[in-house]
Scaffold this active site. Sequence first.
Site, PDB file in Angstrom:
ATOM      1  N   ILE A 167       0.823  -1.216   0.000  1.00  0.00           N
ATOM      2  CA  ILE A 167       0.000   0.000   0.000  1.00  0.00           C
ATOM      3  C   ILE A 167       0.851   1.257   0.000  1.00  0.00           C
ATOM      4  O   ILE A 167       0.319   2.373  -0.006  1.00  0.00           O
ATOM      5  CB  ILE A 167      -0.941   0.023   1.220  1.00  0.00           C
ATOM      6  N   GLY A 168       2.171   1.096  -0.012  1.00  0.00           N
ATOM      7  CA  GLY A 168       3.042   2.266  -0.051  1.00  0.00           C
ATOM      8  C   GLY A 168       4.493   1.842  -0.105  1.00  0.00           C
ATOM      9  O   GLY A 168       4.855   0.729   0.275  1.00  0.00           O
ATOM     10  N   VAL A 169       5.331   2.751  -0.600  1.00  0.00           N
ATOM     11  CA  VAL A 169       6.774   2.521  -0.671  1.00  0.00           C
ATOM     12  C   VAL A 169       7.462   3.805  -0.235  1.00  0.00           C
ATOM     13  O   VAL A 169       7.123   4.896  -0.712  1.00  0.00           O
ATOM     14  CB  VAL A 169       7.234   2.138  -2.086  1.00  0.00           C
ATOM     15  N   GLY A 170       8.420   3.705   0.680  1.00  0.00           N
ATOM     16  CA  GLY A 170       9.155   4.880   1.147  1.00  0.00           C
ATOM     17  C   GLY A 170      10.637   4.603   1.205  1.00  0.00           C
ATOM     18  O   GLY A 170      11.128   3.564   0.738  1.00  0.00           O
ATOM     19  N   ASP A 208       9.417  16.003   9.418  1.00  0.00           N
ATOM     20  CA  ASP A 208       9.011  15.577   8.073  1.00  0.00           C
ATOM     21  C   ASP A 208       7.496  15.672   7.919  1.00  0.00           C
ATOM     22  O   ASP A 208       6.854  14.744   7.433  1.00  0.00           O
ATOM     23  CB  ASP A 208       9.492  14.162   7.797  1.00  0.00           C
ATOM     24  N   PHE A 246      12.400   3.885   3.740  1.00  0.00           N
ATOM     25  CA  PHE A 246      12.715   2.784   4.642  1.00  0.00           C
ATOM     26  C   PHE A 246      12.465   1.437   3.988  1.00  0.00           C
ATOM     27  O   PHE A 246      13.217   0.490   4.165  1.00  0.00           O
ATOM     28  CB  PHE A 246      11.879   2.926   5.920  1.00  0.00           C
ATOM     29  N   MET A 273       9.056  -1.110   1.900  1.00  0.00           N
ATOM     30  CA  MET A 273       7.664  -1.256   1.473  1.00  0.00           C
ATOM     31  C   MET A 273       6.725  -1.338   2.673  1.00  0.00           C
ATOM     32  O   MET A 273       7.099  -1.793   3.755  1.00  0.00           O
ATOM     33  CB  MET A 273       7.500  -2.511   0.614  1.00  0.00           C
ATOM     34  N   VAL A 274       5.487  -0.891   2.448  1.00  0.00           N
ATOM     35  CA  VAL A 274       4.438  -0.974   3.469  1.00  0.00           C
ATOM     36  C   VAL A 274       3.343  -1.907   2.952  1.00  0.00           C
ATOM     37  O   VAL A 274       2.831  -1.714   1.842  1.00  0.00           O
ATOM     38  CB  VAL A 274       3.850   0.411   3.787  1.00  0.00           C
TER      39      VAL A 274
END
Length: 825
Positions: free
Chosen positions: A496-499, A614, A501, A503-504
């Site tokens: 559901i997301g990538v940042g 942030d 740090f 993957m989520v």
Amino acid sequence: MAFPILILTPLFFSLFHLFLAAFTPTDNYLLNCGADTNASFFSIRSFLGDSSRPGSAFLSADRSVSLSDPNPPPDSPALYHTARVFPGGSSPSPAFKFRVTSKGTHFIRLHFAPFKAPGFNLVSAKFGVLVNGFSVMNSFATNSVVVKEFILKIDDTLLEISFTPSKSSGFGFVNAIEVFSAPNDYIMDQGTKLVASDSAQIFGNLSSQVLEPIHRINVGGLKLTPFNDTLWRTWLVDDNYLMLKGAAKRAWTTKPPNYQNGGATRETAPDNVYMTAQEMNRDSQELQARFNISWGFPVGSKRVLHLVRLHFCDIVSPSLNQLYFNVFVNDYLAYKDVDLSTLNFHVLASPLYMDCVAESDHSGMLRISVGPSDLSNPSRANALLNGVEIMRILNPVSSKAGGGKKNVIWIVVSSVLGSLVLLSLLVLCGLCLCRRKNNKTKSSESTGWTPLRRFRGSSNSRTTEGTVSSSGYQTLRISFAEIQSGTNNFDRSLVIGVGGFGMVFKGSLKDNTKVAVKRGMPGSRQGLPEFLSEITILSKIRHRHLVSLVGYCEEQSEMILVYEYMDKGPLKSHLYGSANPPLSWKQRLKVCIGAARGLHYLHTGSSQGIIHRDIKSTNILLDDNYVAKVADFGLSRSGPVLDETHVSTGVKGSFGYLDPEYFRRQQLTDKSDVYSFGVVLFEVLCARPAVDPLLVREQVNLAEWAIEWQKKGMLDQIVDPNIADQIKPCSLKKFAETAEKCCADYGVDRPTIGDVLWNLEHVLQLQESGPLDKPEEVFGDVTGSGTARQGLYSGLNTERDNGDGTSGIINSTQVFSQLMTKDGR
């Protein structure tokens, strides 16, 4: 990074180099692989066909295939119309062998231009490359033209380059090979700094390392192709790497550099690199007289050592001894009070370069800054940079035996290990000092991995308002097996997301609790500071408007954080760029109020407070009832103690949201979060990104653009059309004033987040109660006195979301309890 093949720069830049004395390397092998004819490249170099005679003089065995492109693109170089293919199954692998007549540093360039031909589709190739048994490339594949370059010291009389398919059924290929001697002392061992702290150390045996150039940048100038360079290199422009373009101004000269013995040469960098630069933009009204110019370079690899070569030539000073500046690498002071006049034998516009070794950060970035030193005359403060080269330091692994090669391996490995040991000692010393000084000194972010400490108590209790938990980490542990099961073995369809740090994933625990699972790069400790920061902060605090930490996992070299699942995702996805229906104006106000409450608790919920660092629309998440919660505390820092005004730290944050005063001074305060939140307020109002480089120049930065319209009294012209007819004028006026004051250039001129919260509640009240005849006199202002606010508190009621889908009316004492209690401040 691969170097793309670029078009020729303007003719007047190119012709200058036709008259330069060309560098003539002792060893100079240029091969057109898979061809029996020669081919020219950039009209200046002739590549010999490696099949020009039977039993190629360079190929060690006849177990390769010559391949031609049946449909070559009409505008592609002839050098890329053929390839040498190495099918799997051959043992030993065929190798190119070159006789080395002059031992020392050499350049190796490998050209890859995949095409499809009968029997082979080069796009599907996957292979590694060995140079004298050292693995310089592993599992390489490409679907476009790539040029890979390596710089290494050759101590043998023979150089072997072999291509090894990743699978026995696979194959490798190459279109062209360059092997040639580097100029004497191109890579020197003496005087190279290891910049890993504010006190730089010396890095030894640099010439024995294998270097892979990642970036070559002509700062302030145009693209330079091999035609413009005596060593046939490509130099790119710096526009895409400037962190704040308004801080820099291009400088150039038409006079060739004044080369001096002991300084740089035309082989170090082309004349054009030293004839252009970026200097401080002292004409900018938005910046103070003293600020830094900064560039951010993505290097891909995290926590990897790189050689950073910086090129300087003073083309901006009218006379000697007028330019003094400092150089920072990754926020550490690399060179202090640089005086180019003294370093260049008191000759103006004489080029030189400085080398240092630095480690890429947790996000795979290297940052370089230049700024005026304390020796600068305030009226003439300046700094400049002409060029940048960044080369990854490889740690080769040998796949062959042999005494000579083992010695080379030992030199390389021992040097790298020695550097790592030195870094470890520096880190351990830093940690000891930090503990002894109660964390008042700056700690290195490259801390080693240590198991999390165990504390007593439980941190599973969930409260609706802020509490500081005395519990520790032990009860927050979740087994890797449970997380693996709850995410279907980290199924990519659940991402559901990538940042930065990792993957989520969306997941669930044994009790069917829905969670969001943030998984760091498996087997890596690169995001360790963020991992520890999130656990440290979120295990001790609970608040209705802060995303809760459910648990963590550190088994099997994993770094996994588990949060409560936020059904509606980030605020940004409900403003623009997604298929979600846009939020109403009232919904947006409630989201902003919720986020402000969470941020206010961070700032005031403990004696030191916590600075988020942030704040942005992607770090404000919404639950199923659209209740806002602040998330992602990986960059958070404790605020200043009572006798301090700020925290001195390297600049971290996101472009477009970054406090300009924090950027200039590297001094962090809670007002830095206020600035970022002000940008979010404009983002909520206008429904567009904080930075959009595709727009015209004056519209790129949202905050600057919106403030210009606000000053003209026409902000309503750029409001999101989806809500334009929903906003009452008095509500818009107060909201815009609040956002504008949050984005003031200086922190002292910005309100506290508590004042911002008060004003946003005011905006919502105005929206619900209708226009007032004299709103300013009745309600005061964001910077109004405490007495004015007390008058408002006594009569203000507002709507409350109880968290269960219902709402009620609460009085001012409940609304502003955090502002009015001693604990809150």
